[in-house]
Design a protein around this motif. Structure first.
Motif, PDB file in Angstrom:
ATOM      1  N   ASN A  11       0.784  -1.237   0.000  1.00  0.00           N
ATOM      2  CA  ASN A  11       0.000   0.000   0.000  1.00  0.00           C
ATOM      3  C   ASN A  11       0.824   1.301   0.000  1.00  0.00           C
ATOM      4  OD1 ASN A  11      -2.755   0.761  -0.236  1.00  0.00           O
ATOM      5  ND2 ASN A  11      -2.610   1.717   1.782  1.00  0.00           N
ATOM      6  N   GLY A  13       2.285   2.416  -2.592  1.00  0.00           N
ATOM      7  CA  GLY A  13       2.142   3.008  -3.927  1.00  0.00           C
ATOM      8  C   GLY A  13       3.090   2.419  -4.955  1.00  0.00           C
ATOM      9  N   LYS A  14       3.538   1.190  -4.718  1.00  0.00           N
ATOM     10  CA  LYS A  14       4.463   0.546  -5.651  1.00  0.00           C
ATOM     11  C   LYS A  14       3.842   0.328  -7.032  1.00  0.00           C
ATOM     12  CE  LYS A  14       6.131  -3.064  -3.619  1.00  0.00           C
ATOM     13  NZ  LYS A  14       6.455  -3.853  -4.820  1.00  0.00           N
ATOM     14  N   SER A  15       2.599  -0.110  -7.067  1.00  0.00           N
ATOM     15  CA  SER A  15       1.951  -0.348  -8.372  1.00  0.00           C
ATOM     16  C   SER A  15       1.765   0.948  -9.133  1.00  0.00           C
ATOM     17  CB  SER A  15       0.587  -1.011  -8.187  1.00  0.00           C
ATOM     18  OG  SER A  15       0.654  -2.056  -7.273  1.00  0.00           O
ATOM     19  N   THR A  16       1.392   1.991  -8.393  1.00  0.00           N
ATOM     20  CA  THR A  16       1.210   3.307  -9.020  1.00  0.00           C
ATOM     21  C   THR A  16       2.544   3.792  -9.591  1.00  0.00           C
ATOM     22  OG1 THR A  16      -0.483   3.752  -7.355  1.00  0.00           O
ATOM     23  CG2 THR A  16       0.302   5.638  -8.626  1.00  0.00           C
ATOM     24  N   GLY A  29      -4.224  -1.557  -5.593  1.00  0.00           N
ATOM     25  CA  GLY A  29      -5.181  -1.519  -4.494  1.00  0.00           C
ATOM     26  C   GLY A  29      -5.962  -2.786  -4.215  1.00  0.00           C
ATOM     27  N   LYS A 133       3.993   9.593  -1.853  1.00  0.00           N
ATOM     28  CA  LYS A 133       2.833  10.304  -1.285  1.00  0.00           C
ATOM     29  C   LYS A 133       3.275  11.611  -0.632  1.00  0.00           C
ATOM     30  CE  LYS A 133       0.449   5.895  -0.532  1.00  0.00           C
ATOM     31  NZ  LYS A 133      -0.633   5.165   0.144  1.00  0.00           N
ATOM     32  N   ASP A 135       2.897  14.390  -1.653  1.00  0.00           N
ATOM     33  CA  ASP A 135       1.812  15.387  -1.809  1.00  0.00           C
ATOM     34  C   ASP A 135       0.963  15.495  -0.551  1.00  0.00           C
ATOM     35  OD1 ASP A 135      -0.815  13.419  -2.676  1.00  0.00           O
ATOM     36  OD2 ASP A 135       1.171  12.615  -3.108  1.00  0.00           O
ATOM     37  N   ALA A 169       3.893   9.483  -6.812  1.00  0.00           N
ATOM     38  CA  ALA A 169       3.613   8.605  -7.954  1.00  0.00           C
ATOM     39  C   ALA A 169       2.247   8.943  -8.547  1.00  0.00           C
ATOM     40  CB  ALA A 169       3.670   7.146  -7.523  1.00  0.00           C
TER      41      ALA A 169
HETATM   42  P1  GDP Z   1       0.925  -0.849  -3.578  1.00  0.00           P
HETATM   43  O1  GDP Z   1       0.155  -1.751  -2.677  1.00  0.00           O
HETATM   44  O2  GDP Z   1       2.242  -0.462  -2.970  1.00  0.00           O
HETATM   45  O3  GDP Z   1       1.091  -1.363  -4.966  1.00  0.00           O
HETATM   46  O4  GDP Z   1       0.113   0.536  -3.635  1.00  0.00           O
HETATM   47  P2  GDP Z   1      -0.850   1.136  -4.777  1.00  0.00           P
HETATM   48  O5  GDP Z   1      -0.070   1.600  -5.952  1.00  0.00           O
HETATM   49  O6  GDP Z   1      -1.945   0.171  -5.019  1.00  0.00           O
HETATM   50  O7  GDP Z   1      -1.384   2.427  -4.000  1.00  0.00           O
HETATM   51  C1  GDP Z   1      -2.055   2.319  -2.749  1.00  0.00           C
HETATM   52  C2  GDP Z   1      -2.937   3.543  -2.558  1.00  0.00           C
HETATM   53  O8  GDP Z   1      -2.111   4.706  -2.427  1.00  0.00           O
HETATM   54  C3  GDP Z   1      -3.854   3.806  -3.730  1.00  0.00           C
HETATM   55  O9  GDP Z   1      -5.061   4.306  -3.230  1.00  0.00           O
HETATM   56  C4  GDP Z   1      -3.114   4.885  -4.525  1.00  0.00           C
HETATM   57  O10 GDP Z   1      -3.977   5.704  -5.271  1.00  0.00           O
HETATM   58  C5  GDP Z   1      -2.462   5.668  -3.404  1.00  0.00           C
HETATM   59  N1  GDP Z   1      -1.233   6.367  -3.844  1.00  0.00           N
HETATM   60  C6  GDP Z   1      -0.207   5.854  -4.556  1.00  0.00           C
HETATM   61  N2  GDP Z   1       0.729   6.790  -4.784  1.00  0.00           N
HETATM   62  C7  GDP Z   1       0.291   7.926  -4.206  1.00  0.00           C
HETATM   63  C8  GDP Z   1       0.808   9.265  -4.102  1.00  0.00           C
HETATM   64  O11 GDP Z   1       1.886   9.597  -4.583  1.00  0.00           O
HETATM   65  N3  GDP Z   1       0.049  10.164  -3.405  1.00  0.00           N
HETATM   66  C9  GDP Z   1      -1.155   9.844  -2.859  1.00  0.00           C
HETATM   67  N4  GDP Z   1      -1.810  10.795  -2.213  1.00  0.00           N
HETATM   68  N5  GDP Z   1      -1.666   8.613  -2.945  1.00  0.00           N
HETATM   69  C10 GDP Z   1      -0.967   7.658  -3.610  1.00  0.00           C
END
Ligand code: GDP
Length: 194
Positions: A11, A13-16, A29, A133, A135, A169
């Motif tokens: 969670n 933000g690795k996928s993003t 997510g 994140k 931001d 991201a």
């Molecule tokens: P993963 O589990 O690491 O792959 O995480 P995801 O890419 O699925 O992101 C998890 C949550 O964090 C999602 O709701 C994304 O939209 C949010 N997220 C990812 N990157 C950012 C960012 O740079 N800023 C914000 N505010 N939210 C982010």
């Protein structure tokens, strides 16, 4: 070509971030713990392969045993491929990381992020910390100093811009990470020429 790996808690933000780096779409997510295998992709703008490793740590609905197995698999992958991996990007949630680390330290547990940062160093993989994140973070310099401190780097964080890269991201603001990874590649090239 050289390999860059992405590691981090679930969670963060690795996928993003992967989507931003590669142009591919990833399942974000919805299903925590779903990315079980290493995924290899080309870094869009550069000549290296980027490998996404499964997220570890707490995931709601995923049993403890499975989480431990995922983490063990990530460690094994890093150990087995250390020689070919030049940079290990440790992705953190900039908003949550310090609190999570401190909570573990209070319980005298080794925080995952601290553990993986040290592991990369021990394996001779240059760590780059993507503080994602950003931001959502108001007092950025202070937060980045705290992160540097928790990972054993003397603040101010601005001394460590080849290692610490604040990014968003979600907003596509990832230049600091591109710069840090490129700086590490250049440093490695210089080292080879010696
Ligand atoms: P993963 O589990 O690491 O792959 O995480 P995801 O890419 O699925 O992101 C998890 C949550 O964090 C999602 O709701 C994304 O939209 C949010 N997220 C990812 N990157 C950012 C960012 O740079 N800023 C914000 N505010 N939210 C982010």
């Amino acid at each position: 070509s050289m390999e860059v790996v992405l590691v981090g808690r679930s969670n963060v933000g690795k996928s993003t971030l992967m989507r931003q780096l590669t142009g591919h779409t990833f399942d974000t997510g919805r299903n925590p713990g779903v990315t079980r295998r290493p995924n290899h992709y080309d870094w869009a703008s550069e000549d290296f392969v980027i490998t996404d490793l499964p997220g570890f740590g707490f995931m709601s609905g995923v049993p403890e045993e499975t989480r431990e197995q995922i983490k063990t698999d990530v460690v094994r992958y890093l150990e087995a491929h250390a020689e070919k991996i030049l940079v290990g990007v440790l992705v953190l949630d900039g908003k949550a990381a310090v609190d999570i680390i401190d909570r573990h330290l209070e319980r005298e547990e080794l925080p995952h992020d601290v553990e993986f940062f040290s592991l990369l160093e021990e394996l001779g993989i240059q760590p780059v910390v993507a503080v994602n994140k950003i931001d959502k973070v108001e007092d950025r310099d202070q937060r980045l100093d705290e992160i540097a401190d928790r990972l054993g780097m003397m603040p101010p964080w601005t001394q460590w811009q080849d290692v610490i890269a604040p990014i968003s991201a979600k907003q596509g603001r990832i230049q600091a990470l591109q710069d840090a990874v490129n700086a590490q590649f250049e440093a490695a090239k210089q080292e080879e020429l010696k």
